[in-house]
Design a protein around this motif. Structure first.
Motif, PDB file in Angstrom:
ATOM      1  N   LYS A  58       0.836  -1.203   0.000  1.00  0.00           N
ATOM      2  CA  LYS A  58       0.000   0.000   0.000  1.00  0.00           C
ATOM      3  C   LYS A  58       0.872   1.255   0.000  1.00  0.00           C
ATOM      4  O   LYS A  58       0.623   2.207  -0.738  1.00  0.00           O
ATOM      5  CB  LYS A  58      -0.914  -0.023   1.220  1.00  0.00           C
ATOM      6  N   THR A  59       1.911   1.251   0.833  1.00  0.00           N
ATOM      7  CA  THR A  59       2.839   2.394   0.896  1.00  0.00           C
ATOM      8  C   THR A  59       3.549   2.586  -0.439  1.00  0.00           C
ATOM      9  O   THR A  59       3.711   3.714  -0.916  1.00  0.00           O
ATOM     10  CB  THR A  59       3.887   2.166   2.012  1.00  0.00           C
ATOM     11  N   ILE A  60       3.949   1.473  -1.053  1.00  0.00           N
ATOM     12  CA  ILE A  60       4.627   1.560  -2.363  1.00  0.00           C
ATOM     13  C   ILE A  60       3.706   2.172  -3.401  1.00  0.00           C
ATOM     14  O   ILE A  60       4.111   3.020  -4.207  1.00  0.00           O
ATOM     15  CB  ILE A  60       5.114   0.161  -2.808  1.00  0.00           C
ATOM     16  N   GLU A  61       2.441   1.757  -3.414  1.00  0.00           N
ATOM     17  CA  GLU A  61       1.475   2.302  -4.375  1.00  0.00           C
ATOM     18  C   GLU A  61       1.284   3.810  -4.175  1.00  0.00           C
ATOM     19  O   GLU A  61       1.228   4.578  -5.136  1.00  0.00           O
ATOM     20  CB  GLU A  61       0.130   1.574  -4.239  1.00  0.00           C
ATOM     21  N   GLU A  62       1.192   4.223  -2.890  1.00  0.00           N
ATOM     22  CA  GLU A  62       1.022   5.652  -2.595  1.00  0.00           C
ATOM     23  C   GLU A  62       2.232   6.457  -3.054  1.00  0.00           C
ATOM     24  O   GLU A  62       2.090   7.512  -3.672  1.00  0.00           O
ATOM     25  CB  GLU A  62       0.805   5.855  -1.089  1.00  0.00           C
ATOM     26  N   LEU A  63       3.422   5.964  -2.775  1.00  0.00           N
ATOM     27  CA  LEU A  63       4.650   6.665  -3.185  1.00  0.00           C
ATOM     28  C   LEU A  63       4.796   6.701  -4.704  1.00  0.00           C
ATOM     29  O   LEU A  63       5.232   7.703  -5.274  1.00  0.00           O
ATOM     30  CB  LEU A  63       5.872   5.983  -2.558  1.00  0.00           C
ATOM     31  N   LEU A  68       4.661   9.757  -9.741  1.00  0.00           N
ATOM     32  CA  LEU A  68       4.148   9.976 -11.097  1.00  0.00           C
ATOM     33  C   LEU A  68       3.521  11.355 -11.229  1.00  0.00           C
ATOM     34  O   LEU A  68       3.705  12.047 -12.239  1.00  0.00           O
ATOM     35  CB  LEU A  68       3.128   8.890 -11.457  1.00  0.00           C
ATOM     36  N   ARG A  69       2.776  11.788 -10.201  1.00  0.00           N
ATOM     37  CA  ARG A  69       2.165  13.123 -10.235  1.00  0.00           C
ATOM     38  C   ARG A  69       3.233  14.217 -10.260  1.00  0.00           C
ATOM     39  O   ARG A  69       3.143  15.176 -11.023  1.00  0.00           O
ATOM     40  CB  ARG A  69       1.251  13.324  -9.019  1.00  0.00           C
TER      41      ARG A  69
END
Length: 199
Positions: A58-63, A68-69
């Motif tokens: 989950k942390t990896i996805e958020e980072l 990307l943004r």
């Protein structure tokens, strides 16, 4: 004397049970609070055991999303800056050209009127007016003339093209003559004044 002693003993006896009762009540209250807190913790969904692998993913996805943004925002900023820089290079002289166009119009009129008259004084006067107007236009754009009259020679603004000997101590290191006028643009030298200097 015996009566007094009994009074003190009675008071002590009366007080001791009260202290025991208060201690028992406090202990019961603390126990109840602990039980309630345990019940609340077990009822809250956030206190369930979370799999460390899921938390890490989950942390990896958020980072990754944040990265990307940020990368997209920076790319947009770079493109916008490059476009503004290109426009500035292409159209940077627009203000200067717009200011000079009226002087160009005066020159056209002077040429047309010069063909109609044979008076050299009239032509000379017209040229002086155009020259004065052009100089004022340049001043409004931040261009100023480098002063050379009775000035000390300064390598920051002057360029010596001739050294004139035998002019005396008073003229030593002084600008004697200006061969070509120098100019500054907002206190930055854009052309050094070419001068003759006393030696």
């Amino acid at each position: 004397m015996e009566e007094n002693t009994n009074i003190y003993e009675n008071e002590t006896l009366d007080k001791e049970p009260l202290n025991d009762e208060s201690k028992d009540t406090t202990a019961e209250t603390d126990a109840e609070n602990i039980e309630k807190a345990a019940e609340n913790n077990s009822e809250e969904p956030g206190n369930e055991e979370i799999d460390p692998l899921e938390a890490a993913n989950k942390t990896i996805e958020e980072l990754k999303d944040k990265y990307l943004r940020t990368a997209a925002e920076f790319d947009n900023y770079r493109k916008r800056t490059l476009k503004e820089k290109t426009e500035l290079i292409l159209n940077g002289g627009e203000k200067t050209i717009s200011a000079i166009l009226p002087v160009l119009d005066d020159m056209e009129r002077a040429i047309e009127n010069g063909a109609k008259t044979e008076e050299p004084e009239v032509l000379r006067e017209g040229m002086k007016l155009i020259f004065t107007k052009f100089r004022k236009t340049l001043e409004s754009l931040g261009v100023s003339i480098i002063d050379t009259e009775n000035a000390d020679f300064n390598t920051d603004v002057h360029e010596a093209i001739a050294m004139v000997p035998g002019m005396g101590d008073e003229k030593k290191g002084k600008v004697l003559d200006c061969v070509q006028t120098g100019y500054k643009l907002n206190d930055k030298v854009i052309r050094h004044a070419k001068v003759a200097v006393g030696q």
